[in-house]
Write an enzyme that holds these catalytic residues in place. Structure first.
Site, short mmCIF file in Angstrom:
data_model
loop_
_atom_site.label_atom_id
_atom_site.label_comp_id
_atom_site.label_asym_id
_atom_site.label_seq_id
_atom_site.Cartn_x
_atom_site.Cartn_y
_atom_site.Cartn_z
N GLU A 112 88.97 137.17 88.75
CA GLU A 112 90.01 137.49 87.78
C GLU A 112 91.29 137.73 88.56
O GLU A 112 91.25 138.34 89.63
CB GLU A 112 89.53 138.76 87.11
CG GLU A 112 90.43 139.38 86.13
CD GLU A 112 89.76 140.70 85.80
OE1 GLU A 112 88.88 140.70 84.94
OE2 GLU A 112 90.09 141.68 86.46
N TYR A 123 93.14 129.91 94.85
CA TYR A 123 91.93 129.73 94.06
C TYR A 123 91.83 128.31 93.49
O TYR A 123 90.76 127.72 93.47
CB TYR A 123 91.89 130.76 92.93
CG TYR A 123 91.86 132.20 93.43
CD1 TYR A 123 91.06 132.54 94.53
CD2 TYR A 123 92.61 133.20 92.84
CE1 TYR A 123 91.02 133.85 95.00
CE2 TYR A 123 92.57 134.51 93.30
CZ TYR A 123 91.78 134.82 94.38
OH TYR A 123 91.74 136.11 94.84
C1 LIG Z 1 96.07 136.11 98.13
C2 LIG Z 1 95.97 136.42 99.63
C3 LIG Z 1 94.63 137.08 99.93
C4 LIG Z 1 96.06 135.09 100.41
O1 LIG Z 1 95.84 135.36 101.79
P1 LIG Z 1 96.36 134.35 102.92
O2 LIG Z 1 95.65 134.69 104.18
O3 LIG Z 1 97.83 134.33 102.96
O4 LIG Z 1 95.84 132.95 102.35
P2 LIG Z 1 95.69 131.56 103.15
O5 LIG Z 1 96.64 131.54 104.31
O6 LIG Z 1 94.27 131.32 103.44
O7 LIG Z 1 96.20 130.52 102.05
C5 LIG Z 1 95.50 129.32 101.84
C6 LIG Z 1 96.27 128.52 100.79
O8 LIG Z 1 96.37 129.24 99.56
C7 LIG Z 1 97.66 129.02 98.96
N1 LIG Z 1 98.44 130.30 99.00
C8 LIG Z 1 98.05 131.48 99.55
N2 LIG Z 1 99.01 132.41 99.36
C9 LIG Z 1 100.00 131.81 98.68
C10 LIG Z 1 101.25 132.25 98.18
N3 LIG Z 1 101.68 133.52 98.34
N4 LIG Z 1 102.04 131.37 97.52
C11 LIG Z 1 101.65 130.10 97.34
N5 LIG Z 1 100.45 129.60 97.80
C12 LIG Z 1 99.64 130.46 98.44
C13 LIG Z 1 98.32 127.98 99.81
O9 LIG Z 1 97.93 126.71 99.32
C14 LIG Z 1 97.71 128.24 101.17
O10 LIG Z 1 97.74 127.14 102.04
P3 LIG Z 1 99.09 126.82 102.88
O11 LIG Z 1 99.51 128.11 103.53
O12 LIG Z 1 98.60 125.77 103.85
O13 LIG Z 1 100.08 126.30 101.89
C15 LIG Z 1 97.13 137.33 100.09
O14 LIG Z 1 98.37 136.74 99.70
C16 LIG Z 1 97.09 138.73 99.52
O15 LIG Z 1 96.48 139.63 100.11
N6 LIG Z 1 97.77 138.97 98.36
C17 LIG Z 1 97.82 140.29 97.76
C18 LIG Z 1 96.50 140.69 97.16
C19 LIG Z 1 96.11 139.75 96.03
O16 LIG Z 1 96.90 139.48 95.15
N7 LIG Z 1 94.84 139.28 96.07
C20 LIG Z 1 94.33 138.33 95.08
C21 LIG Z 1 93.93 138.97 93.82
S1 LIG Z 1 92.42 139.90 94.00
#
Ligand SMILES: CC(C)(COP(=O)(O)OP(=O)(O)OC[C@H]1O[C@@H](n2cnc3c(N)ncnc32)[C@H](O)[C@@H]1OP(=O)(O)O)[C@@H](O)C(=O)NCCC(=O)NCCS
Length: 157
Positions: A112, A123
């Site tokens: 979610e 996702y």
């Molecule tokens: C969501 C989260 C865990 C992603 O972590 P991350 O280590 O930056 O993710 P990744 O580097 O593995 O990203 C993989 C791909 O996902 C997508 N992506 C991840 N974060 C993104 C962002 N902020 N905006 C757009 N695309 C994104 C991209 O396609 C990315 O690939 P790319 O960097 O080659 O374009 C991190 O942003 C976070 O902690 N956010 C706050 C908490 C949250 O909202 N969690 C999810 C809900 S439970």
């Protein structure tokens, strides 16, 4: 932070303090998505719940909390410290969630996410599709209300 120096392993309640440090750094309080330490501590010991942690140089830089009930697994939380983002750590944690869920017998994965959260890109890229919408699910710091989207995917695709 270089992805190649990050390792993913299973965590425990002993990691709660480090998990909460990531939680506080990661989730913008504007949206009301973060959990409290009490919520995490209450859930982590329950059957079917597991924690994966991403460590770099012994420090926790991200985590995923999952739960399985029968053949349905849910990603409850996923977070990576701001300083280490967009280096594939979130993807690594999501892959581990899928792997562990499959090993535990899940055929479907659920999660979610707040409508508008950029995590949707992660996702979608991982094969999740929208399954439903929970209206007015999150209440932000300023009282603003946000919908949650429910996403799912099969484990075998
Ligand atoms: C969501 C989260 C865990 C992603 O972590 P991350 O280590 O930056 O993710 P990744 O580097 O593995 O990203 C993989 C791909 O996902 C997508 N992506 C991840 N974060 C993104 C962002 N902020 N905006 C757009 N695309 C994104 C991209 O396609 C990315 O690939 P790319 O960097 O080659 O374009 C991190 O942003 C976070 O902690 N956010 C706050 C908490 C949250 O909202 N969690 C999810 C809900 S439970």
């Amino acid at each position: 932070m270089s992805k190649c120096t990050v390792s993913i392993s299973e965590g425990s309640i002993l990691d709660l303090e480090a998990v909460m440090a990531v939680m506080e750094d990661s989730f913008d309080p504007a949206y009301g998505e973060a959990w409290t330490a009490a919520q995490c501590a209450g859930l982590m010991p329950l059957p079917g719940v597991w924690l994966s942690v991403a460590r770099q140089h012994e420090k926790v830089v991200g985590f995923a909390l999952g739960r399985i009930v029968l053949t349905e697994a849910e990603l409850l939380l996923l977070a990576v410290k701001r300083i280490g983002r967009r280096r594939g750590v979130g993807q690594l944690l999501l892959d581990r969630f899928r792997l562990i869920a499959s090993a535990k017998g899940a055929s479907k994965l659920h999660l979610e996410v707040r409508d508008g959260n950029p995590a949707m890109n992660l996702y979608r890229r991982a094969g999740f599709t929208e399954a439903g919408r929970r209206r007015n699910y999150y209440t932000g710091r300023d009282g603003q209300i946000y919908d949650a989207l429910t996403l799912m995917r099969e484990t075998f695709i």
